[in-house]
Design a protein around this motif. Structure first.
Motif, PDB file in Angstrom:
ATOM      1  N   ARG A  47      13.808 -11.921  -9.327  1.00  0.00           N
ATOM      2  CA  ARG A  47      12.386 -12.238  -9.148  1.00  0.00           C
ATOM      3  C   ARG A  47      11.991 -11.967  -7.687  1.00  0.00           C
ATOM      4  O   ARG A  47      12.639 -12.472  -6.758  1.00  0.00           O
ATOM      5  CB  ARG A  47      12.135 -13.694  -9.513  1.00  0.00           C
ATOM      6  N   ILE A  48      10.932 -11.170  -7.504  1.00  0.00           N
ATOM      7  CA  ILE A  48      10.515 -10.758  -6.155  1.00  0.00           C
ATOM      8  C   ILE A  48       9.021 -11.029  -5.965  1.00  0.00           C
ATOM      9  O   ILE A  48       8.285 -11.282  -6.931  1.00  0.00           O
ATOM     10  CB  ILE A  48      10.825  -9.278  -5.897  1.00  0.00           C
ATOM     11  N   ARG A  49       8.580 -10.941  -4.701  1.00  0.00           N
ATOM     12  CA  ARG A  49       7.158 -11.136  -4.374  1.00  0.00           C
ATOM     13  C   ARG A  49       6.751 -10.056  -3.376  1.00  0.00           C
ATOM     14  O   ARG A  49       7.478  -9.752  -2.425  1.00  0.00           O
ATOM     15  CB  ARG A  49       6.960 -12.532  -3.785  1.00  0.00           C
ATOM     16  N   THR A  54       6.901  -8.616 -15.384  1.00  0.00           N
ATOM     17  CA  THR A  54       7.553  -7.681 -14.476  1.00  0.00           C
ATOM     18  C   THR A  54       6.560  -7.232 -13.411  1.00  0.00           C
ATOM     19  O   THR A  54       5.343  -7.475 -13.509  1.00  0.00           O
ATOM     20  CB  THR A  54       8.093  -6.462 -15.227  1.00  0.00           C
ATOM     21  N   ILE A  55       7.066  -6.552 -12.415  1.00  0.00           N
ATOM     22  CA  ILE A  55       6.221  -6.041 -11.332  1.00  0.00           C
ATOM     23  C   ILE A  55       6.685  -4.629 -10.992  1.00  0.00           C
ATOM     24  O   ILE A  55       7.881  -4.324 -11.033  1.00  0.00           O
ATOM     25  CB  ILE A  55       6.295  -6.963 -10.088  1.00  0.00           C
ATOM     26  N   SER A  56       5.747  -3.752 -10.692  1.00  0.00           N
ATOM     27  CA  SER A  56       6.082  -2.370 -10.358  1.00  0.00           C
ATOM     28  C   SER A  56       6.460  -2.280  -8.884  1.00  0.00           C
ATOM     29  O   SER A  56       5.875  -2.957  -8.033  1.00  0.00           O
ATOM     30  CB  SER A  56       4.900  -1.444 -10.635  1.00  0.00           C
ATOM     31  N   VAL A 111      12.130  -7.569 -11.476  1.00  0.00           N
ATOM     32  CA  VAL A 111      12.567  -6.170 -11.484  1.00  0.00           C
ATOM     33  C   VAL A 111      14.049  -6.148 -11.830  1.00  0.00           C
ATOM     34  O   VAL A 111      14.762  -7.119 -11.592  1.00  0.00           O
ATOM     35  CB  VAL A 111      12.347  -5.488 -10.112  1.00  0.00           C
ATOM     36  N   PRO A 112      14.543  -5.059 -12.415  1.00  0.00           N
ATOM     37  CA  PRO A 112      15.991  -4.979 -12.701  1.00  0.00           C
ATOM     38  C   PRO A 112      16.798  -5.098 -11.409  1.00  0.00           C
ATOM     39  O   PRO A 112      16.483  -4.463 -10.409  1.00  0.00           O
ATOM     40  CB  PRO A 112      16.165  -3.602 -13.342  1.00  0.00           C
TER      41      PRO A 112
END
Length: 556
Positions: free
Chosen positions: A529-531, A507-509, A540-541
């Protein structure tokens, strides 16, 4: 009060009335038949309704019936099936006790009525015959009297005429005497027939007709009583099933009272509990101070660059399983998953493993039962060779033994994974199992002092501090699966609607209002899925971000 005396002259009306009475019976029979058809149709519809809502075997619906509310509904369906059976009983009893019985009675009644009115017509014809005889003798007597009177007048006329010979006068006198004699005879005959007719008429109207009408009256009375009895039976047939229908309704009430909302709530927890701990407090990030964002070459967990200390991360997600790293995303797309269910949250994984262990134990028990049965059969064949060849059972026993051994090994494997999840054994990550298997076959010494916090290809990770003595595979053995891939192209942008603290693997904050790039859409699992930049990407949800997909990228 008798029909024979009161209705002595109403033969035709009585005939019509008794026919009407039979018509009433036949109308009632038709009514009961239609009622039985309605009951049968109603019962059939109730059964079909109950069957329609029964849970299908081996389907997801069966799982729903672990909840008390669903079990109560199932009990209601079963009670409605019994309820339908009582309506079938009503139809059967009405058919046998009313319709069939009353139909036979109507046939008998028609025959009896026909016989009585036949006797009445016969008596009527008899008295009419005597009446005709009386009328004939009366007319003959009247004619003879007129003839005698004319003959007397002719004789007196001849006797007074001086020109008539004595012989003609004598002839006229004799003719008058003969006519008088004939008149007397006719009078006697008429008198006799009249007396006989009066006697027959008295018998007809005071004896024969009253007797016949009395029988008809009794027949009509029996018809009325029989109709009343059938109406009582009609009500009694319904009344007899009321207690049973009441029990069906009591069963539905009892099922409704058995609904336990607390139990159902507990089952929801058991069904969906992941075992993860809630995220902790968000640390303050001081952007007034320069931040040094580093990227780990081997771990997605460090790619967030959030500047948080490793102990904080480990303290919140220690021993967690997370299904959102690259390999598991691929396996989910292909509809598969690891054999040890490591792609599931801890609690769900434990439940799946427990179900698998129970299933394998049941299969083993079946094989044991078959083996015991064949062993007994073999013993019988040995003691009584004429009943069969004992050697013919050996092949099947050997096959059962092989199956049991396979099942036991399979059960031991899943029990090991279950013990690992329940904390009874040290957690063994996938790379540990791979390293163990590789080095056992090569008979070489284990490699120690590898990194402890490592993602496994099946999506699990651990930060157990007691793993130093366990065998670890070099990072290049599995990190290539992730790090050697080409970066995914962006397919759009997104805006963070809320702050999300990504504390789990993969996950990513993100901060509220932050704009990021989308590199993979939500595939139905609730994650996007993000960058953020070349070094920071993760999941992220989907509900936390508002996605703006690039049209060209989407069309391609």
């Amino acid at each position: 009060m008798s029909w024979g005396t009161e209705l002595w002259d109403q033969f035709d009306n009585l005939e019509k009335h008794t026919q009407w009475g039979i018509d009433v019976l036949e109308k009632y029979i038709k009514f009961v038949k239609e009622r039985t058809e309605i009951e049968i149709s109603y019962a059939k519809q109730l059964r079909n309704l109950s069957k329609k809502y029964q849970p299908k075997k081996n389907s997801k619906e069966e799982e729903e019936y672990k909840y008390t509310s669903c079990r109560a509904f199932l009990a209601t369906l079963n009670e409605m099936n019994d309820y339908a059976g009582q309506h079938e009983v009503i139809s059967e009893n009405m058919t046998s006790q009313i319709t069939a019985d009353l139909t036979r009675y109507v046939q008998e009644l028609k025959q009896e009525r026909k016989s009585h009115f036949h006797d009445g017509r016969k008596a009527q014809q008899h008295i009419e015959t005597f009446w005709k005889q009386l009328e004939a003798s009366k007319r003959r007597f009247e004619r003879d009297c007129k003839e005698a009177d004319r003959a007397q007048q002719y004789f007196e006329k001849m006797d007074a005429d001086i020109n008539v010979t004595k012989a003609d006068v004598e002839k006229a006198r004799q003719q008058a005497q003969i006519r008088h004699q004939m008149a007397e005879e006719s009078k006697g005959e008429y008198s006799s027939i009249l007396q006989k007719f009066n006697h027959e008429q008295h018998e007809h109207y005071h004896t024969h007709i009253p007797n016949i009408f009395q029988k008809i009256q009794e027949m009509e009375g029996r018809r009325i009583v029989r109709l009343g009895e059938c109406m009582k039976i009609y009500a009694e047939v319904d009344r007899k099933v009321i207690p049973i229908i009441g029990k069906c309704l009591d069963g539905i009430t009892k099922a409704a009272e058995s609904i336990d909302q607390k139990n159902d709530s507990r089952l929801v927890i058991e069904a969906f509990k992941s075992g993860f701990e809630p995220p902790g407090d968000v640390d303050f990030e001081d952007f007034t101070q320069p931040m040094k964002r580093t990227v780990s070459e081997t771990s997605l967990s460090n790619s967030r660059g959030d500047g948080k200390s490793e102990p904080k991360f480990g303290g919140k997600s220690k021993g967690k399983l997370w299904p959102f790293i690259k390999k598991n995303k691929l396996s989910l797309k292909l509809g598969g998953g690891p054999e040890d269910f490591s792609n599931l949250p801890p609690e769900q994984r434990r439940k799946k493993l427990q179900q698998k262990v129970d299933e394998l134990n049941r299969d083993i028990q079946k094989e044991v039962d078959q083996r015991d049965a064949l062993t007994k059969m073999k013993d019988v064949y040995i003691k009584n060779p004429q009943m069969g060849d004992a050697a013919s059972v050996d092949h099947k026993l050997a096959e059962l033994g092989q199956n049991m051994e396979k099942l036991r090994l399979e059960a031991q494997k899943f029990e090991g994974w279950l013990a690992e999840v329940e904390g009874r054994l040290p957690v063994r990550t996938e790379q540990t199992r791979r390293q163990s298997g590789m080095y056992e076959t090569q008979n070489t010494s284990a490699v120690n002092n590898c990194a402890q916090d490592r993602e496994s290809p099946d999506g699990s990770y651990t930060e157990e501090q007691s793993q130093e003595s366990e065998m670890k595979v070099p990072a290049t053995d599995f990190d290539d699966e992730f790090d050697d891939e080409e970066p995914l192209p962006t397919i759009g942008t997104c805006k963070a609607l809320y702050t999300f603290e990504g504390q789990n693997e993969g996950t990513i904050s993100v901060a509220e209002g932050e704009m990021l790039y989308v590199i993979e859409e939500d595939k139905g699992d609730g994650w996007t899925r993000i960058r953020r930049n070349e070094d920071e990407e993760g999941y992220v949800p989907t509900s936390y971000v508002e996605v703006y997909l690039d049209k060209n990228a989407k069309d391609s």
